[in-house]
Design an enzyme around this catalytic site. Sequence first.
Site, PDB file in Angstrom:
ATOM      1  N   GLY A  16       0.805  -1.211   0.000  1.00 58.11           N
ATOM      2  CA  GLY A  16       0.000   0.000   0.000  1.00 58.11           C
ATOM      3  C   GLY A  16       0.834   1.254   0.000  1.00 58.11           C
ATOM      4  O   GLY A  16       0.423   2.278   0.530  1.00 58.11           O
ATOM      5  N   THR A  17       2.058   1.197  -0.559  1.00 57.38           N
ATOM      6  CA  THR A  17       2.916   2.377  -0.546  1.00 57.38           C
ATOM      7  C   THR A  17       2.314   3.524  -1.354  1.00 57.38           C
ATOM      8  O   THR A  17       2.389   4.663  -0.943  1.00 57.38           O
ATOM      9  CB  THR A  17       4.323   2.021  -1.056  1.00 57.38           C
ATOM     10  OG1 THR A  17       4.211   1.116  -2.149  1.00 57.38           O
ATOM     11  CG2 THR A  17       5.121   1.359   0.030  1.00 57.38           C
ATOM     12  N   THR A  18       1.700   3.254  -2.502  1.00 55.47           N
ATOM     13  CA  THR A  18       0.853   4.228  -3.196  1.00 55.47           C
ATOM     14  C   THR A  18      -0.216   3.464  -3.978  1.00 55.47           C
ATOM     15  O   THR A  18       0.108   2.712  -4.891  1.00 55.47           O
ATOM     16  CB  THR A  18       1.648   5.118  -4.168  1.00 55.47           C
ATOM     17  OG1 THR A  18       2.705   5.772  -3.479  1.00 55.47           O
ATOM     18  CG2 THR A  18       0.723   6.186  -4.768  1.00 55.47           C
ATOM     19  N   LYS A  50      -0.091  -4.988  -6.577  1.00 57.66           N
ATOM     20  CA  LYS A  50      -1.070  -4.807  -5.518  1.00 57.66           C
ATOM     21  C   LYS A  50      -2.492  -4.621  -6.030  1.00 57.66           C
ATOM     22  O   LYS A  50      -3.400  -4.374  -5.247  1.00 57.66           O
ATOM     23  CB  LYS A  50      -0.654  -3.605  -4.652  1.00 57.66           C
ATOM     24  CG  LYS A  50       0.583  -3.902  -3.812  1.00 57.66           C
ATOM     25  CD  LYS A  50       1.137  -2.675  -3.140  1.00 57.66           C
ATOM     26  CE  LYS A  50       1.949  -1.851  -4.086  1.00 57.66           C
ATOM     27  NZ  LYS A  50       2.739  -0.799  -3.404  1.00 57.66           N
ATOM     28  N   GLY A 148       2.804   7.033   0.005  1.00 58.80           N
ATOM     29  CA  GLY A 148       3.011   7.972  -1.093  1.00 58.80           C
ATOM     30  C   GLY A 148       1.861   8.944  -1.286  1.00 58.80           C
ATOM     31  O   GLY A 148       2.033  10.014  -1.881  1.00 58.80           O
TER      32      GLY A 148
END
Length: 217
Positions: A16-18, A50, A148
């Site tokens: 889930g970074t972006t 993702k 992000g």
Amino acid sequence: MEKHRTDSQVKGVSTGTTILAAVFDGGVVIGSDSRASIGGEYVASKTINKVIQVHDRIFCCIAGSLADAQAVTKAAIFHLSFHSIQMETPPLVIAAASVLKELCYKNKEELQAGFITAGWDRKKGPQVYVVSLGGMLISQPVTIGGSGSTYIYGYIDAKYKPNMSREECLQFATNALALAMGRDNVSGGVAHLVVITETGVEHVVVPGNKLPKFHDE
């Protein structure tokens, strides 16, 4: 003697970074970068996709613990497949989001997983739903998440508009991911995007060296 776990061992591999999703005229775009992190500081993988398909025209972006999110999506895929067989019709997008919500809420003490769910159905057309880490369900025309996302809220507010064309929305999503990857230390890799409409599903992968640039690096 008791062994003390490090922060990375406690937090595990997270994702889930972006992640993002946006409705356009006749469809929806959902996408993410391709990195997974440990403890929000170290990149554990550069090749994670993702964006997960849970039914024919329904996808979700996963956030939180990677293992937890993958377990929830596998359970959701089973539930929705069984549901479509029982009802003899494809599930609604809200039904998919509700399944994810129930799984997260019932196991909120054990799981750390959140989702953006997006898709198209015959009843309401294109839709986007957010399932929070605690199991709350919200409908939004555009949404972003992950570390992000903190860098691109201004861009999202300024540039998103209802009833965009497919091309406009795809460019909007690509630009948003590129901006987040350029600023967030654990976002990066390639941009995975999926366009969902009544006519079908299109997967778009934008390599890192093909992403738009907005500042000198």
